[in-house]
Scaffold this motif. Structure first.
Motif, PDB file in Angstrom:
ATOM      1  N   THR A  16      -2.390   3.300  -8.494  1.00 41.14           N
ATOM      2  CA  THR A  16      -3.766   2.976  -8.828  1.00 41.14           C
ATOM      3  C   THR A  16      -4.662   3.365  -7.665  1.00 41.14           C
ATOM      4  O   THR A  16      -4.187   3.730  -6.591  1.00 41.14           O
ATOM      5  N   PHE A  17      -5.955   3.307  -7.881  1.00 40.99           N
ATOM      6  CA  PHE A  17      -6.908   3.607  -6.819  1.00 40.99           C
ATOM      7  C   PHE A  17      -7.461   2.304  -6.252  1.00 40.99           C
ATOM      8  O   PHE A  17      -7.796   1.390  -6.989  1.00 40.99           O
ATOM      9  N   TYR A  18      -7.542   2.226  -4.938  1.00 37.05           N
ATOM     10  CA  TYR A  18      -8.084   1.062  -4.256  1.00 37.05           C
ATOM     11  C   TYR A  18      -8.848   1.575  -3.043  1.00 37.05           C
ATOM     12  O   TYR A  18      -8.267   2.246  -2.188  1.00 37.05           O
ATOM     13  N   ILE A  23      -2.700   3.822  -4.178  1.00 38.11           N
ATOM     14  CA  ILE A  23      -1.702   2.896  -3.654  1.00 38.11           C
ATOM     15  C   ILE A  23      -0.727   2.531  -4.770  1.00 38.11           C
ATOM     16  O   ILE A  23      -1.022   2.672  -5.950  1.00 38.11           O
ATOM     17  N   ILE A  24       0.439   2.049  -4.374  1.00 43.12           N
ATOM     18  CA  ILE A  24       1.504   1.718  -5.327  1.00 43.12           C
ATOM     19  C   ILE A  24       1.191   0.385  -6.008  1.00 43.12           C
ATOM     20  O   ILE A  24       0.734  -0.562  -5.379  1.00 43.12           O
ATOM     21  N   THR A  58     -10.248  -0.889 -12.441  1.00 45.70           N
ATOM     22  CA  THR A  58     -10.133  -1.146 -10.995  1.00 45.70           C
ATOM     23  C   THR A  58     -10.927  -2.352 -10.500  1.00 45.70           C
ATOM     24  O   THR A  58     -11.256  -2.435  -9.324  1.00 45.70           O
ATOM     25  N   PHE A  59     -11.230  -3.300 -11.375  1.00 47.73           N
ATOM     26  CA  PHE A  59     -11.868  -4.535 -10.943  1.00 47.73           C
ATOM     27  C   PHE A  59     -10.786  -5.587 -10.684  1.00 47.73           C
ATOM     28  O   PHE A  59      -9.802  -5.667 -11.425  1.00 47.73           O
ATOM     29  N   GLU A  60     -10.973  -6.407  -9.675  1.00 51.32           N
ATOM     30  CA  GLU A  60      -9.994  -7.439  -9.354  1.00 51.32           C
ATOM     31  C   GLU A  60      -9.990  -8.529 -10.430  1.00 51.32           C
ATOM     32  O   GLU A  60     -11.042  -8.968 -10.882  1.00 51.32           O
ATOM     33  N   LEU A  61      -8.799  -8.944 -10.831  1.00 49.41           N
ATOM     34  CA  LEU A  61      -8.641 -10.047 -11.776  1.00 49.41           C
ATOM     35  C   LEU A  61      -8.264 -11.299 -10.985  1.00 49.41           C
ATOM     36  O   LEU A  61      -7.327 -11.274 -10.192  1.00 49.41           O
ATOM     37  N   VAL A  62      -8.999 -12.365 -11.189  1.00 51.23           N
ATOM     38  CA  VAL A  62      -8.700 -13.631 -10.516  1.00 51.23           C
ATOM     39  C   VAL A  62      -8.286 -14.664 -11.564  1.00 51.23           C
ATOM     40  O   VAL A  62      -8.503 -14.474 -12.755  1.00 51.23           O
TER      41      VAL A  62
END
Length: 75
Positions: A16-18, A23-24, A58-62
């Motif tokens: 994925t992209f970060y 990154i893995i 690519t949005f963080e999930l909380v």
């Protein structure tokens, strides 16, 4: 019936992209998470090096409640 897993996934077969770099991460998983009193479902990946979940955009999930590998149904 889906048996949701609550442990951290160990699969590292995805990329994925970060922060504009690759990154893995895990392969795509079905993720269940909570915002307020509402429960949502999304396709997401787990990034072991960041110890966080990321959705397909690519949005963080909380507040992740659980995850499920849809390929388990194909076995």
């Amino acid at each position: 019936m889906i048996n949701w897993k609550t442990t951290k996934p160990t699969d590292r077969s995805g990329i994925t992209f970060y922060n504009e770099r690759e990154i893995i991460c895990t392969k795509a998983l079905l993720v269940k998470y909570k915002i307020g009193d509402n429960v949502f479902f999304d396709k997401g990946v787990y990034i072991p090096s960041r110890k966080e979940w990321q959705d397909w955009e690519t949005f963080e999930l909380v507040n992740v409640i659980g995850w499920y590998d849809l390929t388990d149904d194909l076995k």
